[in-house]
Design a protein around this motif. Structure first.
Motif, PDB file in Angstrom:
ATOM      1  N   MET A 114       0.677  -1.302  -0.061  1.00 13.34           N
ATOM      2  CA  MET A 114      -0.306   0.260  -0.062  1.00 13.34           C
ATOM      3  C   MET A 114       0.951   0.998   0.378  1.00 13.34           C
ATOM      4  N   ASN A 115       0.678   2.357  -0.686  1.00 12.87           N
ATOM      5  CA  ASN A 115       0.827   3.213  -1.077  1.00 12.87           C
ATOM      6  C   ASN A 115       1.310   3.779   0.450  1.00 12.87           C
ATOM      7  N   VAL A 116       2.569   4.195   1.272  1.00 13.72           N
ATOM      8  CA  VAL A 116       3.171   5.048   2.503  1.00 13.72           C
ATOM      9  C   VAL A 116       2.246   6.933   2.519  1.00 13.72           C
ATOM     10  N   ASN A 117       1.401   6.966   1.747  1.00 16.01           N
ATOM     11  CA  ASN A 117       0.754   8.244   2.589  1.00 16.01           C
ATOM     12  C   ASN A 117      -1.101   8.023   2.194  1.00 16.01           C
ATOM     13  N   LYS A 118      -1.109   6.935   1.641  1.00 14.20           N
ATOM     14  CA  LYS A 118      -2.505   6.071   2.432  1.00 14.20           C
ATOM     15  C   LYS A 118      -2.364   5.804   4.186  1.00 14.20           C
ATOM     16  N   LEU A 119      -1.497   5.221   3.864  1.00 15.55           N
ATOM     17  CA  LEU A 119      -1.335   4.155   5.763  1.00 15.55           C
ATOM     18  C   LEU A 119      -1.172   5.436   6.125  1.00 15.55           C
ATOM     19  N   ASP A 120      -0.352   6.915   5.936  1.00  9.01           N
ATOM     20  CA  ASP A 120      -0.114   7.790   7.150  1.00  9.01           C
ATOM     21  C   ASP A 120      -1.751   8.044   7.867  1.00  9.01           C
ATOM     22  N   LEU A 121      -2.643   7.783   6.003  1.00  2.00           N
ATOM     23  CA  LEU A 121      -3.708   8.595   6.336  1.00  2.00           C
ATOM     24  C   LEU A 121      -4.823   7.710   7.225  1.00  2.00           C
ATOM     25  N   LEU A 122      -4.604   6.050   6.961  1.00  2.00           N
ATOM     26  CA  LEU A 122      -4.909   5.402   7.889  1.00  2.00           C
ATOM     27  C   LEU A 122      -4.873   5.189   9.202  1.00  2.00           C
ATOM     28  N   PHE A 123      -3.232   5.753   9.304  1.00  2.00           N
ATOM     29  CA  PHE A 123      -2.868   5.369  10.560  1.00  2.00           C
ATOM     30  C   PHE A 123      -3.927   6.708  11.243  1.00  2.00           C
ATOM     31  N   PHE A 124      -3.938   7.085  11.174  1.00  2.00           N
ATOM     32  CA  PHE A 124      -4.442   9.143  11.530  1.00  2.00           C
ATOM     33  C   PHE A 124      -6.127   9.291  11.475  1.00  2.00           C
ATOM     34  N   LEU A 125      -6.458   8.269  10.566  1.00  2.00           N
ATOM     35  CA  LEU A 125      -8.514   8.070  11.143  1.00  2.00           C
ATOM     36  C   LEU A 125      -8.828   7.227  11.747  1.00  2.00           C
ATOM     37  N   ALA A 126      -7.390   6.160  12.300  1.00  2.22           N
ATOM     38  CA  ALA A 126      -8.266   4.847  12.898  1.00  2.22           C
ATOM     39  C   ALA A 126      -7.257   5.621  14.330  1.00  2.22           C
ATOM     40  N   GLN A 127      -6.749   6.072  14.416  1.00  2.00           N
ATOM     41  CA  GLN A 127      -6.331   6.448  15.607  1.00  2.00           C
ATOM     42  C   GLN A 127      -6.812   7.286  16.520  1.00  2.00           C
ATOM     43  N   ASN A 128      -7.971   8.114  15.401  1.00  2.00           N
ATOM     44  CA  ASN A 128      -8.898   8.828  15.401  1.00  2.00           C
ATOM     45  C   ASN A 128     -10.306   8.137  15.878  1.00  2.00           C
ATOM     46  N   GLY A 129     -10.530   6.819  16.420  1.00  2.00           N
ATOM     47  CA  GLY A 129     -11.531   6.329  15.974  1.00  2.00           C
ATOM     48  C   GLY A 129     -11.705   5.753  14.818  1.00  2.00           C
ATOM     49  N   ASP A 130     -11.788   6.182  13.541  1.00  2.00           N
ATOM     50  CA  ASP A 130     -12.286   6.067  12.013  1.00  2.00           C
ATOM     51  C   ASP A 130     -12.343   4.449  12.053  1.00  2.00           C
ATOM     52  N   ASP A 131     -14.032   3.906  12.250  1.00  2.00           N
ATOM     53  CA  ASP A 131     -13.523   2.860  12.735  1.00  2.00           C
ATOM     54  C   ASP A 131     -13.911   1.847  10.968  1.00  2.00           C
TER      55      ASP A 131
END
Length: 255
Positions: A1-18
Motif C-alpha cells: 500500500m502507498n505510504v501516503n495512504k497508510l499515513d492517512l489510515l493511521f491518522f484516521l484509525a487513531q482518531n476512532g474511524d471504524d
C-alpha cells in the motif's frame, strides 16, 4: 500500500474511524506477510479487530476467529476461534459459517461430525461462498456423510473456482482439486495437458501465499508437487518420440 495512504489510515484509525481501523487491520493481517509482523503491529491489528467486534462488526469477529484458528503470532486456540465464529455466524457471516464447518470436519476442540460439517458447508455454499463449495466437493469426493460421487465433487470444485477471486487464499486449493481430478480422470474425462495447466496455477498460488506467511500453503504445495511428478511421468510415457533417435526425428533436419 502507498505510504501516503497508510499515513492517512493511521491518522484516521487513531482518531476512532471504524472504516480506517478495519482497512488498516485487514491490510496487515490479510494482505501482508502476517508471520513477519512486529509485535507492536500485530497488537494494533488485534486491538482494532477486538474494538470492531465489540461494536458488532461480523467481519472483525470472523477474522478474530481465523486469527485464533491459525495460531499465527499467538497460541492456537480452537475454543476461542469457535467462539468468534459463532458470534459472526449469528450475524450470517459466510466465512464464519464455513469455518464452523471446518471445526466439525476436522474435530477442532470438539468431536468430528461430518453431518454438521456438511450442514455448515452447504449453508456457506448457498450464500455463494467459494470455500463452502469446494469443501462440499471434498465431502462428495471422500464420501463423508454423503455417498462418494466424484462427478458431484468435480461440479462443486468448478462452482468454487467460478466464485473465487484469483488472489484468494483458497484459489490454489481449488485449482489443485480440479487439476487432480483431470489428472486421474475422476469425475471428469482424463486430460493431462489441462491438468498440467490447473496444477501450475495451484503451484504458483501456493508460492504466492507462502510469501504472505500463509500457514497452510505448504501442505497444498506438497500434494501439487506429487501430482506434477505423476503427471510428467504419464506425459513422458505417452510421448512416442521419447526413446527415438533424435538424429532421425529432429525436425530441424527437414528444414
Amino acid at each position: 500500500m502507498n505510504v501516503n495512504k497508510l499515513d492517512l489510515l493511521f491518522f484516521l484509525a487513531q482518531n476512532g474511524d471504524d472504516n480506517a481501523m478495519l482497512e488498516l487491520a485487514d491490510y496487515y493481517y490479510l494482505k501482508s506477510n502476517k508471520q513477519d509482523l512486529s509485535e507492536e503491529v500485530f497488537q494494533m491489528v488485534k486491538n482494532y479487530y477486538y474494538q470492531l467486534a465489540g461494536k458488532g462488526n461480523d467481519h472483525a469477529m470472523a477474522t478474530l476467529g481465523c486469527l485464533y484458528y491459525e495460531g499465527i503470532n499467538l497460541p492456537q486456540d480452537f475454543k476461542q476461534a469457535k467462539y468468534w465464529f459463532e458470534q459472526a455466524a449469528e450475524k450470517n457471516n459466510a466465512l464464519a459459517i464455513n469455518y464452523l464447518g471446518y471445526c466439525h470436519y476436522y474435530g477442532r476442540d470438539l468431536p468430528v461430525d461430518f453431518e454438521k460439517a456438511y450442514s455448515y458447508f452447504a449453508k456457506a455454499a448457498q450464500m455463494g461462498h467459494h470455500n463452502g463449495m469446494y469443501k462440499l466437493g471434498d465431502m462428495y469426493y471422500n464420501g463423508h456423510f454423503v455417498p462418494k460421487d466424484a462427478t458431484i465433487a468435480f461440479f462443486w470444485f468448478n462452482q468454487a473456482e467460478q466464485a473465487v477471486d484469483l488472489e484468494s487464499p483458497e484459489y490454489p486449493n481449488i485449482a489443485y482439486r480440479i487439476g487432480h481430478c483431470l489428472l486421474l480422470g475422476t469425475g471428469v474425462s482424463k486430460d493431462l495437458l489441462l491438468a498440467l495447466s490447473w496444477l501450475h496455477k495451484a503451484e504458483w498460488g501456493c508460492y504466492q501465499l507462502s510469501q504472505n506467511g500463509d500457514a497452510y500453503a505448504g501442505l497444498t504445495l506438497i500434494r501439487v508437487h506429487e501430482d506434477l511428478a505423476l503427471l510428467r511421468h504419464q506425459l513422458a510415457l505417452s510421448n512416442p518420440y521419447q526413446h527415438a533417435d533424435l538424429g532421425t526425428h529432429n525436425p530441424l533436419n527437414n528444414a
